[in-house]
Design an enzyme around this catalytic site. Structure first.
Site, PDB file in Angstrom:
ATOM      1  N   ARG A  46       6.126 -16.486  -7.858  1.00  0.00           N
ATOM      2  CA  ARG A  46       6.636 -15.154  -7.496  1.00  0.00           C
ATOM      3  C   ARG A  46       5.964 -14.083  -8.371  1.00  0.00           C
ATOM      4  O   ARG A  46       5.743 -12.961  -7.941  1.00  0.00           O
ATOM      5  CB  ARG A  46       8.167 -15.098  -7.625  1.00  0.00           C
ATOM      6  CG  ARG A  46       8.749 -13.726  -7.380  1.00  0.00           C
ATOM      7  CD  ARG A  46      10.198 -13.713  -6.900  1.00  0.00           C
ATOM      8  NE  ARG A  46      11.056 -14.683  -7.551  1.00  0.00           N
ATOM      9  CZ  ARG A  46      11.543 -14.574  -8.792  1.00  0.00           C
ATOM     10  NH1 ARG A  46      11.251 -13.533  -9.544  1.00  0.00           N
ATOM     11  NH2 ARG A  46      12.313 -15.518  -9.291  1.00  0.00           N
ATOM     12  N   TYR A  98       7.101   7.000  10.409  1.00  0.00           N
ATOM     13  CA  TYR A  98       7.354   5.775  11.176  1.00  0.00           C
ATOM     14  C   TYR A  98       8.866   5.475  11.192  1.00  0.00           C
ATOM     15  O   TYR A  98       9.539   5.613  10.168  1.00  0.00           O
ATOM     16  CB  TYR A  98       6.546   4.629  10.535  1.00  0.00           C
ATOM     17  CG  TYR A  98       6.922   3.269  11.010  1.00  0.00           C
ATOM     18  CD1 TYR A  98       6.791   2.922  12.354  1.00  0.00           C
ATOM     19  CD2 TYR A  98       7.404   2.308  10.122  1.00  0.00           C
ATOM     20  CE1 TYR A  98       7.132   1.650  12.792  1.00  0.00           C
ATOM     21  CE2 TYR A  98       7.744   1.041  10.548  1.00  0.00           C
ATOM     22  CZ  TYR A  98       7.608   0.718  11.894  1.00  0.00           C
ATOM     23  OH  TYR A  98       7.956  -0.533  12.322  1.00  0.00           O
ATOM     24  N   ASP A 170       1.341   7.121   3.086  1.00  0.00           N
ATOM     25  CA  ASP A 170       1.241   5.960   3.977  1.00  0.00           C
ATOM     26  C   ASP A 170      -0.078   6.116   4.742  1.00  0.00           C
ATOM     27  O   ASP A 170      -0.207   6.982   5.606  1.00  0.00           O
ATOM     28  CB  ASP A 170       2.449   5.950   4.921  1.00  0.00           C
ATOM     29  CG  ASP A 170       2.425   4.747   5.876  1.00  0.00           C
ATOM     30  OD1 ASP A 170       1.344   4.183   6.102  1.00  0.00           O
ATOM     31  OD2 ASP A 170       3.497   4.406   6.414  1.00  0.00           O
ATOM     32  N   LYS A 195      -1.540  -4.079   9.923  1.00  0.00           N
ATOM     33  CA  LYS A 195      -2.293  -3.323  10.923  1.00  0.00           C
ATOM     34  C   LYS A 195      -3.801  -3.473  10.683  1.00  0.00           C
ATOM     35  O   LYS A 195      -4.324  -4.549  10.820  1.00  0.00           O
ATOM     36  CB  LYS A 195      -1.818  -1.864  10.890  1.00  0.00           C
ATOM     37  CG  LYS A 195      -0.277  -1.723  10.928  1.00  0.00           C
ATOM     38  CD  LYS A 195       0.281  -2.232  12.217  1.00  0.00           C
ATOM     39  CE  LYS A 195       1.776  -2.438  12.320  1.00  0.00           C
ATOM     40  NZ  LYS A 195       2.713  -2.010  11.364  1.00  0.00           N
TER      41      LYS A 195
HETATM   42  C1  LIG Z   1       2.754   3.897   9.693  1.00  0.00           C
HETATM   43  C2  LIG Z   1       3.528   2.654   9.375  1.00  0.00           C
HETATM   44  N1  LIG Z   1       4.049   2.513   8.139  1.00  0.00           N
HETATM   45  C3  LIG Z   1       4.761   1.419   7.799  1.00  0.00           C
HETATM   46  C4  LIG Z   1       4.999   0.388   8.690  1.00  0.00           C
HETATM   47  C5  LIG Z   1       5.826  -0.799   8.292  1.00  0.00           C
HETATM   48  O1  LIG Z   1       5.014  -1.904   8.072  1.00  0.00           O
HETATM   49  P1  LIG Z   1       5.460  -3.422   8.364  1.00  0.00           P
HETATM   50  O2  LIG Z   1       5.811  -3.531   9.796  1.00  0.00           O
HETATM   51  O3  LIG Z   1       4.253  -4.212   7.938  1.00  0.00           O
HETATM   52  O4  LIG Z   1       6.647  -3.690   7.496  1.00  0.00           O
HETATM   53  C6  LIG Z   1       4.467   0.494   9.975  1.00  0.00           C
HETATM   54  C7  LIG Z   1       4.714  -0.550  10.975  1.00  0.00           C
HETATM   55  O5  LIG Z   1       4.479  -0.371  12.153  1.00  0.00           O
HETATM   56  C8  LIG Z   1       3.719   1.661  10.327  1.00  0.00           C
HETATM   57  O6  LIG Z   1       3.197   1.831  11.565  1.00  0.00           O
END
Ligand SMILES: Cc1ncc(COP(=O)(O)O)c(C=O)c1O
Length: 379
Positions: A46, A98, A170, A195
């Site tokens: 971990r 998001y 982000d 992604k």
């Molecule tokens: C812009 C954005 N930030 C954060 C996330 C969250 O990531 P995760 O689904 O890997 O937890 C996503 C998921 O679609 C996203 O599109």
């Protein structure tokens, strides 16, 4: 080294025990010690895992950062950043972030006494009235999911520094190939590595990149104490995905541009949201801070109704109807019922995310096939 070379070699040294060119998957939970406290730097997985460490070095290199930290999802990486805060602290977040970031902030952290202000960050100055002595963090996303709004990272960073507030970006939609927020003054970059970094729709993963040693130590402490660490197999998949990030992104950008113009010129289409259009509100900023405009976009139909949108969403043959984005294959998505369903409808509509909006993640297939598919689905 240039970015394309860094992307391929970042974090990967030949394995010291065999010379293997690809980082081995160290599928282990613990490490043998020769005497209590006498070990090779690895105690328990971990806290330490060589596959994860290789990936974390790669994360740092591609964002031009000193440090990278890997998490079991993008949401877990976001969660770690908010855990830097204490009850009474305040966060200024972009209004159209998001959906599940909004859910984490509003449904999990608000009840621990952290206050979130949601602000339209297309003009950085909009955040000033919300800054007070309790403000500790500015959280932005650019371009935003799914409306492709653009925030000026350098302008936000200037305001953040004036007030000694952290700025976290982000960077999921752009990927480090198109945008490196730390170079523009941000303190932390977050990615859903699920992604573009993973790139093949086969892993859930998240990461943070940053330059400050003290902040890195605090976040490493949260990473190991809260335990949202990714397994070594997943780390390997992301490490492998990163190696082709530059060539994938080049094709995402080329295909994205063609599909965006195709949609805009189609009589069946209403509005197209893509930050590469010269008349997009954030175009000048995007041009200044991004190296390309990417393959994400959204649109409405000319005959704008929820029924027509659902018919189109159910009619594509190459575009798969699915959540997520940034993989090699093209995806089509209905934010109102899928990725952004966790945002209350009034909030969504207020931010311009209407019920009939359709989002595309344009993949790296033959672009003519993609346009033909959309054409037949539009009808
Ligand atoms: C812009 C954005 N930030 C954060 C996330 C969250 O990531 P995760 O689904 O890997 O937890 C996503 C998921 O679609 C996203 O599109």
């Amino acid at each position: 080294m240039k970015l394309d070379t860094t992307i391929i070699h970042a974090g990967t040294e030949p394995d010291p025990s065999t010379g293997a060119i690809m980082t081995p998957i160290y599928q282990t939970s613990t490490y043998v010690q020769s005497a209590p406290g006498k070990h090779k730097g690895y105690e328990y997985a971990r806290s330490q895992n060589p596959t994860r460490f290789a990936l974390e070095a790669a994360f740092a290199a591609i964002e031009n950062a000193k440090f990278g930290l890997a998490f079991s999802s993008g949401v877990a990486a976001t969660d770690a950043v908010i855990k830097l805060l204490s009850p009474g602290d305040e966060v200024i977040a972009a209004a159209d972030i998001y959906g599940d970031t909004y859910r984490l902030f509003s449904k999990v952290f608000e009840k621990f006494g952290i206050k979130f202000h949601y602000v339209d960050m297309q003009n950085a100055e909009n955040i000033r009235p919300f800054i007070n002595a309790n403000t500790k963090l500015i959280w932005t996303e650019t371009p935003t999911n799914p409306l492709m709004n653009v925030a000026d990272i350098a302008a936000l960073a200037t305001i953040a520094k004036q007030h000694h507030v952290l700025l976290c970006v982000d960077n999921t939609f752009a990927s480090p190939y198109l945008q490196t927020p730390l170079d523009l003054g941000a303190d932390i970059v977050m990615h859903s590595a699920t992604k573009y970094l993973g790139g093949h729709s086969d892993v859930i993963h998240g990461c943070l990149m940053l330059n400050d040693q003290q902040l890195r130590d605090q976040l490493y402490f949260i990473q190991k104490s809260c335990g949202a660490v990714p397994g070594p197999q997943d780390c390997f998949l992301v490490l492998r995905g990163i190696k082709t990030l530059h060539v994938r992104m080049q094709r995402h950008c080329e295909n994205g541009e063609k599909v965006a113009h195709f949609l805009r010129n189609h009589s069946g289409i209403g509005k197209v949201y893509w930050c590469g259009f010269e008349d997009h509100a954030g175009y000048e900023i995007a041009k200044k801070q991004m190296r390309g405009f990417g393959g994400m976009m959204s649109f409405t139909l000319a005959d704008d109704s929820i029924e027509n949108a659902i018919r189109l969403l159910s009619s594509t043959k190459v575009f798969a109807l699915a959540e997520s984005l940034g993989g090699i294959e093209s995806l089509i998505n209905h934010p109102a019922t899928m990725t952004h369903a966790s945002i209350p409808r009034e909030e969504r509509i207020k931010n311009g995310l209407c019920d009939s909006l359709i989002r595309l993640s344009v993949g790296i297939e033959d672009v003519q096939d993609l346009m033909d598919d959309l054409h037949q689905a539009i009808g």
